[in-house]
Every structure is written in C-alpha cells, then in structure tokens.
Scaffold this motif. Structure first.
Motif, short mmCIF file in Angstrom:
data_model
loop_
_atom_site.label_atom_id
_atom_site.label_comp_id
_atom_site.label_asym_id
_atom_site.label_seq_id
_atom_site.Cartn_x
_atom_site.Cartn_y
_atom_site.Cartn_z
N GLY A 49 0.80 -1.22 0.00
CA GLY A 49 0.00 0.00 0.00
C GLY A 49 0.83 1.27 0.00
N TYR A 50 2.15 1.11 0.00
CA TYR A 50 3.05 2.26 0.04
C TYR A 50 4.09 2.16 -1.08
N ASN A 51 4.47 3.32 -1.62
CA ASN A 51 5.56 3.41 -2.58
C ASN A 51 6.56 4.45 -2.13
N VAL A 52 7.82 4.26 -2.50
CA VAL A 52 8.84 5.25 -2.21
C VAL A 52 9.73 5.42 -3.44
N SER A 53 10.46 6.52 -3.44
CA SER A 53 11.51 6.76 -4.42
C SER A 53 12.58 7.61 -3.75
N ARG A 54 13.77 7.57 -4.28
CA ARG A 54 14.87 8.36 -3.70
C ARG A 54 15.70 8.91 -4.87
N SER A 55 15.26 10.05 -5.36
CA SER A 55 15.95 10.67 -6.49
C SER A 55 17.13 11.53 -6.05
N THR A 56 17.12 11.98 -4.79
CA THR A 56 18.22 12.76 -4.25
C THR A 56 18.62 12.19 -2.90
N THR A 57 19.79 12.56 -2.42
CA THR A 57 20.22 12.12 -1.09
C THR A 57 19.32 12.70 -0.01
N GLU A 58 18.81 13.91 -0.22
CA GLU A 58 18.10 14.63 0.83
C GLU A 58 16.66 14.17 1.03
N ASP A 59 15.97 13.75 -0.03
CA ASP A 59 14.53 13.55 0.03
C ASP A 59 14.13 12.09 -0.11
N PHE A 60 13.11 11.71 0.66
CA PHE A 60 12.63 10.32 0.62
C PHE A 60 11.13 10.34 0.88
#
Lengths: 114, 113
Positions: free
Chosen positions: B63-74
């Motif tokens: 039910g959850y998705n994540v991505s990490r395009s930068t070191t700072e943001d999640f």
C-alpha cells in the motif's frame, strides 16, 4: 539475522527510585546497540549507544547502559527517576555486516509516580 | 537546525485517496527509512533506502511506494488510503556505518476515515 527483546511493555517506578529497563539481543556478529527515548507526541531521540569502545556507556539525562556479552544484554538504568523521565524507550541493534538496517524492540513505557 | 523534516504533521484522508508524506534531511545521510508506529506494535519498517536511486521493502510495504531521487529527500506515497493505514509515520536517517544511530523526524499523524 538479529533480534531485540524488551522485557516488560510497561515499567512503573516511584520518583527517586532506580530505573531498570531490560533489553536482550541476538546476533551472529558483534552488535552495535542503541537506546532511544520517545517523549509524548515526538519522534525518537538517541539516548546512548554501544560501539565496543567501553562496556559501560553513559548517555544523556543520567542514563547509562552496560553491554554484557555473556548475557546478550544491554539493560538501561538510571539511579534516581525523575517525573520528566516518563516516556517510551526503545532498544535497537545494528550489525557490523549486512544491510546495516537496525532492528528495534517493541518499546517499554516508563511510568513515574510522584 | 540540521535534522529530519517531515510534512505534514497531521493529515486526515478519506478511504481511497492518495497522498505523499514528505521527508527531507540535511545531514548527507546515506540511509533513510520510513516506519509506522501503532499502539502495542512498536516501530515497523515500511521501506528503506541505502542511497539515491536505491530502495527496498521493509516489514510492511503493501500500500506504500517510495523513491529516492536525491540524497536529501525520501517521500512516502500512499496509493489508495485504507483505514488500516491510520498510524503515526516516522522518517529516519543515518550514516551507513552501523555504529551510527538514526535521527528521527517528528512524525506525521495520519487518520484515514
């Protein structure tokens, strides 16, 4: 694999009494061990950590913990409880190999009576 | 001040709605994780990341998705909110070395009605 067991979901003490919160771990390699504190409606804060430099570790607010390899324990103590110590306490373990993702215990709620 | 910033602090959603919980850190930590905290259940790991572009599932990822395009943001995305996702969500970050502790955000209290 690693695991953490905190004995007692609630611990109740009187103000001025000794605080003892129990944590036992299991791991196949030397662990790094941590205690965190969570005050109501806040995130977790690091209280202290064991990283093999010394078996007795001192943290903030007068808390300390002793790493005992033979007992696979890392119990948290404070000689004299204060009302402001009332909070949730979490023990955690990170291993020196593998993914380094910590495993947290279920937490122990410390209740301090006046 | 250096730390982990979570927004929003409170959110009410209707069943089926989607939303994104934001998490940002300014400590150049490689590791970032999302946890949910429910009474009597402790902290349960939802997703984690060991660096930009790398994510993996934790204990309760459905039910959850994540991505990490930068070191700072999640950011954490709820795809279609369900009442079972009512919880307090914490983002945390750390250096990769196992001797470091995690820094936690102040949490997002989510209610799904």
């Amino acid at each position: 694999a690693q695991s953490v067991t905190q004995l007692g979901s609630h611990v109740s003490v009187s103000e001025g009494a000794l605080v003892l919160l129990r944590c036992n771990y299991s791991s196949s390699v030397p662990p790094y061990l941590f205690w965190y504190v969570q005050y109501p409606n806040q995130g977790l804060q690091l209280l202290l950590k064991y990283t093999s430099a010394a078996t007795l570790v001192k943290g903030i607010n007068g808390f300390e913990a002793e790493f005992k390899k033979s007992e696979t324990s890392f119990h948290l103590t404070k000689p004299s409880a204060h009302m402001s110590d009332a909070a949730e306490y979490f023990c955690a373990v990170r291993l020196s190999g593998g993914s380094y993702i910590p495993t947290f215990g279920r937490g122990t709620s410390l209740i301090v009576h006046p | 001040n250096a730390g982990v910033t979570q927004t929003p602090k409170f959110q009410v959603l209707k069943t089926g709605q989607s939303m994104t919980l934001q998490c940002a850190q300014d400590m150049n930590h490689e590791y970032m994780s999302w946890y949910r905290q429910d009474p009597g259940m402790g902290l349960r790991l939802i997703h984690y990341s060991v660096g930009a572009g790398i994510t993996d599932q934790g204990e309760v990822p459905n039910g959850y998705n994540v991505s990490r395009s930068t070191t700072e943001d999640f950011p954490l995305r709820l795809l279609s909110a369900a009442p079972s996702q009512t919880s307090v969500y914490f983002c945390a970050s750390s250096y990769s070395a196992a001797s470091y502790g995690y820094t936690f955000g102040s949490g997002t209290r989510l209610t799904v009605v």
